[in-house]
Design a protein around this motif. Sequence first.
Motif, PDB file in Angstrom:
ATOM      1  N   ILE A   1     -16.752  49.497  41.611  1.00 19.05           N
ATOM      2  CA  ILE A   1     -17.217  49.389  42.998  1.00 19.05           C
ATOM      3  C   ILE A   1     -16.639  48.171  43.706  1.00 19.05           C
ATOM      4  O   ILE A   1     -16.298  48.229  44.886  1.00 19.05           O
ATOM      5  CB  ILE A   1     -18.767  49.373  43.029  1.00 19.05           C
ATOM      6  CG1 ILE A   1     -19.281  49.331  44.463  1.00 19.05           C
ATOM      7  CG2 ILE A   1     -19.299  48.193  42.232  1.00 19.05           C
ATOM      8  CD1 ILE A   1     -18.918  50.530  45.281  1.00 19.05           C
ATOM      9  N   GLN A   2     -16.505  47.043  42.986  1.00 16.78           N
ATOM     10  CA  GLN A   2     -16.019  45.833  43.636  1.00 16.78           C
ATOM     11  C   GLN A   2     -14.578  45.977  44.094  1.00 16.78           C
ATOM     12  O   GLN A   2     -14.208  45.542  45.180  1.00 16.78           O
ATOM     13  CB  GLN A   2     -16.161  44.623  42.702  1.00 16.78           C
ATOM     14  CG  GLN A   2     -15.870  43.288  43.386  1.00 16.78           C
ATOM     15  CD  GLN A   2     -16.759  43.051  44.597  1.00 16.78           C
ATOM     16  OE1 GLN A   2     -17.973  43.189  44.502  1.00 16.78           O
ATOM     17  NE2 GLN A   2     -16.151  42.727  45.733  1.00 16.78           N
ATOM     18  N   SER A   3     -13.744  46.635  43.268  1.00 24.42           N
ATOM     19  CA  SER A   3     -12.347  46.842  43.656  1.00 24.42           C
ATOM     20  C   SER A   3     -12.258  47.764  44.872  1.00 24.42           C
ATOM     21  O   SER A   3     -11.405  47.586  45.745  1.00 24.42           O
ATOM     22  CB  SER A   3     -11.551  47.428  42.492  1.00 24.42           C
ATOM     23  OG  SER A   3     -12.068  48.696  42.111  1.00 24.42           O
ATOM     24  N   LYS A   4     -13.173  48.746  44.955  1.00 30.25           N
ATOM     25  CA  LYS A   4     -13.177  49.644  46.111  1.00 30.25           C
ATOM     26  C   LYS A   4     -13.632  48.902  47.360  1.00 30.25           C
ATOM     27  O   LYS A   4     -13.098  49.133  48.454  1.00 30.25           O
ATOM     28  CB  LYS A   4     -14.085  50.838  45.831  1.00 30.25           C
ATOM     29  CG  LYS A   4     -13.572  51.749  44.724  1.00 30.25           C
ATOM     30  CD  LYS A   4     -14.474  52.950  44.513  1.00 30.25           C
ATOM     31  CE  LYS A   4     -13.927  53.845  43.395  1.00 30.25           C
ATOM     32  NZ  LYS A   4     -14.778  55.027  43.165  1.00 30.25           N
ATOM     33  N   ILE A   5     -14.587  47.990  47.204  1.00 32.71           N
ATOM     34  CA  ILE A   5     -15.024  47.187  48.351  1.00 32.71           C
ATOM     35  C   ILE A   5     -13.892  46.300  48.841  1.00 32.71           C
ATOM     36  O   ILE A   5     -13.617  46.202  50.045  1.00 32.71           O
ATOM     37  CB  ILE A   5     -16.253  46.337  47.958  1.00 32.71           C
ATOM     38  CG1 ILE A   5     -17.461  47.245  47.684  1.00 32.71           C
ATOM     39  CG2 ILE A   5     -16.585  45.329  49.059  1.00 32.71           C
ATOM     40  CD1 ILE A   5     -18.678  46.496  47.165  1.00 32.71           C
ATOM     41  N   ASP A   6     -13.195  45.667  47.901  1.00 32.43           N
ATOM     42  CA  ASP A   6     -12.072  44.801  48.273  1.00 32.43           C
ATOM     43  C   ASP A   6     -10.982  45.599  48.975  1.00 32.43           C
ATOM     44  O   ASP A   6     -10.374  45.123  49.956  1.00 32.43           O
ATOM     45  CB  ASP A   6     -11.507  44.121  47.025  1.00 32.43           C
ATOM     46  CG  ASP A   6     -12.508  43.153  46.390  1.00 32.43           C
ATOM     47  OD1 ASP A   6     -13.443  42.730  47.110  1.00 32.43           O
ATOM     48  OD2 ASP A   6     -12.355  42.831  45.199  1.00 32.43           O
ATOM     49  N   ALA A   7     -10.728  46.825  48.483  1.00 29.12           N
ATOM     50  CA  ALA A   7      -9.692  47.657  49.100  1.00 29.12           C
ATOM     51  C   ALA A   7     -10.082  48.049  50.524  1.00 29.12           C
ATOM     52  O   ALA A   7      -9.241  48.063  51.436  1.00 29.12           O
ATOM     53  CB  ALA A   7      -9.441  48.905  48.245  1.00 29.12           C
ATOM     54  N   MET A   8     -11.368  48.368  50.742  1.00 30.58           N
ATOM     55  CA  MET A   8     -11.832  48.728  52.081  1.00 30.58           C
ATOM     56  C   MET A   8     -11.726  47.539  53.031  1.00 30.58           C
ATOM     57  O   MET A   8     -11.307  47.678  54.189  1.00 30.58           O
ATOM     58  CB  MET A   8     -13.272  49.225  52.010  1.00 30.58           C
ATOM     59  CG  MET A   8     -13.437  50.558  51.306  1.00 30.58           C
ATOM     60  SD  MET A   8     -12.680  51.925  52.214  1.00 30.58           S
ATOM     61  CE  MET A   8     -13.762  52.017  53.630  1.00 30.58           C
ATOM     62  N   ILE A   9     -12.101  46.356  52.537  1.00 34.85           N
ATOM     63  CA  ILE A   9     -12.003  45.160  53.382  1.00 34.85           C
ATOM     64  C   ILE A   9     -10.554  44.898  53.761  1.00 34.85           C
ATOM     65  O   ILE A   9     -10.232  44.605  54.926  1.00 34.85           O
ATOM     66  CB  ILE A   9     -12.611  43.943  52.651  1.00 34.85           C
ATOM     67  CG1 ILE A   9     -14.120  44.135  52.495  1.00 34.85           C
ATOM     68  CG2 ILE A   9     -12.303  42.652  53.407  1.00 34.85           C
ATOM     69  CD1 ILE A   9     -14.784  43.042  51.693  1.00 34.85           C
ATOM     70  N   GLU A  10      -9.668  45.013  52.785  1.00 37.81           N
ATOM     71  CA  GLU A  10      -8.246  44.789  53.060  1.00 37.81           C
ATOM     72  C   GLU A  10      -7.707  45.820  54.035  1.00 37.81           C
ATOM     73  O   GLU A  10      -6.916  45.504  54.941  1.00 37.81           O
ATOM     74  CB  GLU A  10      -7.471  44.842  51.744  1.00 37.81           C
ATOM     75  CG  GLU A  10      -5.993  44.558  51.895  1.00 37.81           C
ATOM     76  CD  GLU A  10      -5.727  43.162  52.425  1.00 37.81           C
ATOM     77  OE1 GLU A  10      -4.689  42.971  53.085  1.00 37.81           O
ATOM     78  OE2 GLU A  10      -6.570  42.264  52.176  1.00 37.81           O
TER      79      GLU A  10
END
Length: 213
Positions: A163-172
């Motif tokens: 989930i954290q990597s997906k959150i980071d990808a969305m923010i980016e």
Amino acid sequence: MAYPNAIEVCRAELFTKEVELRDRYPQALVDKVLRVREMYNWFIANPDGTDREFVAEVCQRHGIHRTTAYSDLAVVKSLLPMLGSASRDFHRWRTNEMLIATYKMAEKRKDSKTMERAATAYGKLNRVDLEDEQAIPLDQILWQPFTATDDPRVLGIEPIPNIQSKIDAMIEKYRRETIDIEDIEYEEVDLELDSLFPDTTNPSEDGSEESLL
């Protein structure tokens, strides 16, 4: 193809609209739910009905085999916690009506003994002789402990992998698409406290510092 469990479906969908049932389940299961619903209401209206009366009634209404009728009976009996509560309420209401009618008839005959017995039975049935429950004092209410958690499994939801990597990808992603957004770092605020609040101590006559506060 395995059918869903009839008891679980009836428990969850007993009063769902027929058109919605037909969209979700096979025809045979829909027919069963509709029969159980109808016989559920029959039990409400006839709380003292026997198994034999139930089977005879459902066979007469729907022209089904006795084996199917007993299967419907088993489903209805699985719902007895709901039926039991409704049956007790029905019997209590009917008993109250009978006691009130008895009291009125005795009153017309000026039969005070029957009036007294009916009134006593009415009060006992409705527990009017018991004290009303008092509210719990605030100082005796136990607080409910809670434990903070970020694990969605406590709600029966499986966590999303990575989930954290997906959150980071969305923010980016949104950072690239929205150039007007700018990250601002935290900065210490200089309030110039020394100039706003100068030293509040003055030397005393003996040379020691004495607070003005």
